[in-house]
Enzyme design. Structure first.
Site: not given
Ligand code: UDP
Length: 332
Positions: A11, A59, A149, A177, A197-198, A229, A293
């Protein structure tokens, strides 16, 4: 001159790019533990109205590293991204998170106060809300994080309030988000190692690293059983940072805003947009839920619209398209 901490990360690098495009001079501070020298090299070579005045590797846990930056440069405001951001890791190793995200930020704020720099835009998170009591989540929703976190980010929000009262520090906290997408010109993009990340994980499965995409959880109380999400495009997200900086420069008071779209997508819906963008099937394996989650996280973004005049413009498909171009360019 704007100081960007974490400017070599996902970001942060998009923020630096936008500042340079807007003709601003920028100093980047990054430890390169998670950020990348190659990103700094790319940003340095850009022919933009603004200039990347300097990159300082340092750092935040070492007070003298960040104090040196304020001695060397005349900083008007800070955009603070540098932090660890993985929920699961924060559960396993909270000390790492508290030291870096809280102690590191205390050092940054101390250096700012000594240099009389009193404007900061801070990356906060939807994780400060914890398990939603209602959706969409507005800024008045209780903040009860359910992992270290989220705790670290909430603690920093509280610290900033106290510093405002005592020292006149003005902060804008932007509660992200789910951020997706990349610079459409391909200069920078999402680059985490390991990637959790997804969207990048789905796209990486397509690029044939031998792994199927693992979908975590199909039994959530949502329209198709997978988590919902609110996916916000990186360029729209960065636009809000520019508006927040302007707001502070014009004398705006400390405030906090959700950055999301008011709309949620399920994991299956995101997956299907990814298949659409890449133009073929992607291997998928249904797995158990990932611990921690929540079923649904969707932002109410009315406040950012009203106060900052912000309006997200990109669709999920736009974001996946730029993310896909970035992934392919990295593969090449
Ligand atoms: N997710 C998934 N497989 C992956 C990574 C994420 O199914 O390899 C799902 C995760 O369980 C959540 C959504 O995708 O429901 C978003 O996850 P991400 O890690 O991108 O972002 P977060 O919501 O945790 O900040």
């Amino acid at each position: 001159m704007i100081l960007v901490t974490g400017g070599a990360g996902y970001i942060g690098s998009h923020c630096v790019l936008r500042l340079l495009r807007d003709g601003k001079d920028v100093v980047v501070f990054d430890s390169l533990e998670l950020g990348h020298q190659e990103i700094i090299d790319r940003l340095s070579k850009l022919d933009r109205p603004g200039k990347l005045i300097a990159f300082r590797k340092g750092d935040l846990k070492e007070p003298e590293d960040i104090e040196a930056v304020f001695s060397e440069f005349d900083i008007d405001a800070v955009v603070h991204f540098a932090a660890y951001s993985q929920v699961a890791e924060s559960m396993r190793d909270p000390q790492k998170y508290y030291y870096n995200n809280v102690y590191g930020t205390l050092n940054l704020l101390k250096a700012m106060m000594s240099a009389d720099v009193k404007r900061i835009v801070f990356s906060s998170t939807a994780a400060t809300y914890g398990e939603p009591e209602y959706v969409p989540i507005d800024e008045g929703h209780p903040q009860k994080p359910i992992n270290p976190y989220g705790n670290t980010k909430l603690m920093v929000e509280r610290i900033m309030d106290d510093y405002d009262r005592a020292y006149g520090l003005r902060s804008v906290r932007l509660r992200y988000f789910n951020v997706v997408g990349a610079d459409p010109a391909g200069n920078v993009g999402e680059w985490h190692e390991p990637e959790t990340h997804l969207v990048p994980n789905v796209l990486k499965s397509k690029l044939g690293d031998g792994k199927e995409f693992s979908l975590f959880g199909t039994d959530y109380p949502t329209r198709d059983g997978t988590c919902v999400r609110d996916y916000i495009d990186i360029e729209d997200l960065i636009e809000a940072h520019m508006l927040a900086l302007d707001y502070l420069m014009k004398g705006g008071a400390t405030d906090y805003f959700n950055l999301g779209t008011n709309d949620g997508s399920t994991v299956r819906e995101v997956f299907s947009v990814c298949e659409d963008v890449v133009g073929s099937k992607i291997p998928l394996r249904e797995c158990a839920r990932r611990p921690g989650d929540p079923a649904t996280l969707v932002a109410d973004n009315a406040k950012a619209k009203r106060v900052l005049g912000w309006a997200p413009k990109k669709t999920l498909k736009d974001s996946v398209t730029t993310a896909w171009a970035w992934e392919r360019s990295r593969q090449d």
